[in-house]
Scaffold this motif. Structure first.
Motif, mmCIF file in Angstrom:
data_model
loop_
_atom_site.group_PDB
_atom_site.id
_atom_site.type_symbol
_atom_site.label_atom_id
_atom_site.label_comp_id
_atom_site.label_asym_id
_atom_site.label_seq_id
_atom_site.Cartn_x
_atom_site.Cartn_y
_atom_site.Cartn_z
ATOM 1 N N GLU A 1 0.836 -1.202 0.000
ATOM 2 C CA GLU A 1 0.000 0.000 0.000
ATOM 3 C C GLU A 1 0.874 1.257 0.000
ATOM 4 O O GLU A 1 0.615 2.208 -0.736
ATOM 5 N N ARG A 2 1.923 1.267 0.807
ATOM 6 C CA ARG A 2 2.847 2.401 0.855
ATOM 7 C C ARG A 2 3.565 2.568 -0.489
ATOM 8 O O ARG A 2 3.741 3.682 -0.985
ATOM 9 N N ASP A 3 3.973 1.446 -1.101
ATOM 10 C CA ASP A 3 4.635 1.510 -2.404
ATOM 11 C C ASP A 3 3.717 2.140 -3.452
ATOM 12 O O ASP A 3 4.163 2.945 -4.268
ATOM 13 N N PHE A 4 2.432 1.780 -3.420
ATOM 14 C CA PHE A 4 1.494 2.363 -4.374
ATOM 15 C C PHE A 4 1.386 3.865 -4.147
ATOM 16 O O PHE A 4 1.429 4.654 -5.090
ATOM 17 N N ARG A 5 1.243 4.277 -2.893
ATOM 18 C CA ARG A 5 1.122 5.693 -2.571
ATOM 19 C C ARG A 5 2.374 6.449 -3.021
ATOM 20 O O ARG A 5 2.276 7.529 -3.616
ATOM 21 N N ASP A 6 3.549 5.874 -2.773
ATOM 22 C CA ASP A 6 4.800 6.513 -3.204
ATOM 23 C C ASP A 6 4.858 6.635 -4.719
ATOM 24 O O ASP A 6 5.251 7.674 -5.252
ATOM 25 N N GLN A 7 4.455 5.581 -5.415
ATOM 26 C CA GLN A 7 4.455 5.598 -6.880
ATOM 27 C C GLN A 7 3.475 6.649 -7.399
ATOM 28 O O GLN A 7 3.787 7.385 -8.341
#
Length: 137
Positions: A117-123
């Motif tokens: 979820e954090r990776d998606f938000r960062d992307q």
């Protein structure tokens, strides 16, 4: 002059639904991309996804409610939430939903969810930043 003002107001207010619709469509595209990203990165089977995403949607609603409770804190008015309470509520929510996720998908996938979820938000932020830079040039 009054007629011009009324015409102007009509034009402005008739554009609001269009702008809101664009925002809604953009939000829906982001949500669709997030579901695909999470499904792909967690390698969810169709059966797992069918069980996981209703719980995920509940999780999202709870997180949004916690964030909404924090917003009045900026003005430090009554009913506002301090940073420690906010962090504590977010952590408690994540712990609660981790257990719910583990009940419907393998533990390894459930534990990995918050990183995904954090990776998606960062992307997403990188993409928005890149588009913003491109528009300024």
């Amino acid at each position: 002059m009054r007629q011009l003002y009324i015409t102007f107001c009509f034009i402005v207010f008739s554009c609001f639904p269009i702008l809101a619709q664009d925002n809604k469509e953009q939000f829906e595209r982001i949500e669709t991309a997030k579901v695909a990203f999470i499904s792909n990165r967690l390698d969810l089977s169709p059966q797992e996804a069918q069980k996981f995403f209703p719980i995920y949607n509940q999780y999202q609603r709870e997180i949004v409610n916690i964030i909404r409770k924090k917003r009045p804190a900026r003005s430090s008015g009554p009913g506002s939430m301090n940073a420690l309470d906010f962090d504590s509520d977010i952590l408690a929510c994540k712990k609660k939903y981790l257990e719910k996720f583990k009940a419907v998908i393998p533990s390894a996938k459930a534990v990995k969810f918050f990183d995904v979820e954090r990776d998606f938000r960062d992307q997403l932020f990188r993409e928005l930043e890149s588009r913003s830079r491109d528009r300024r040039q």
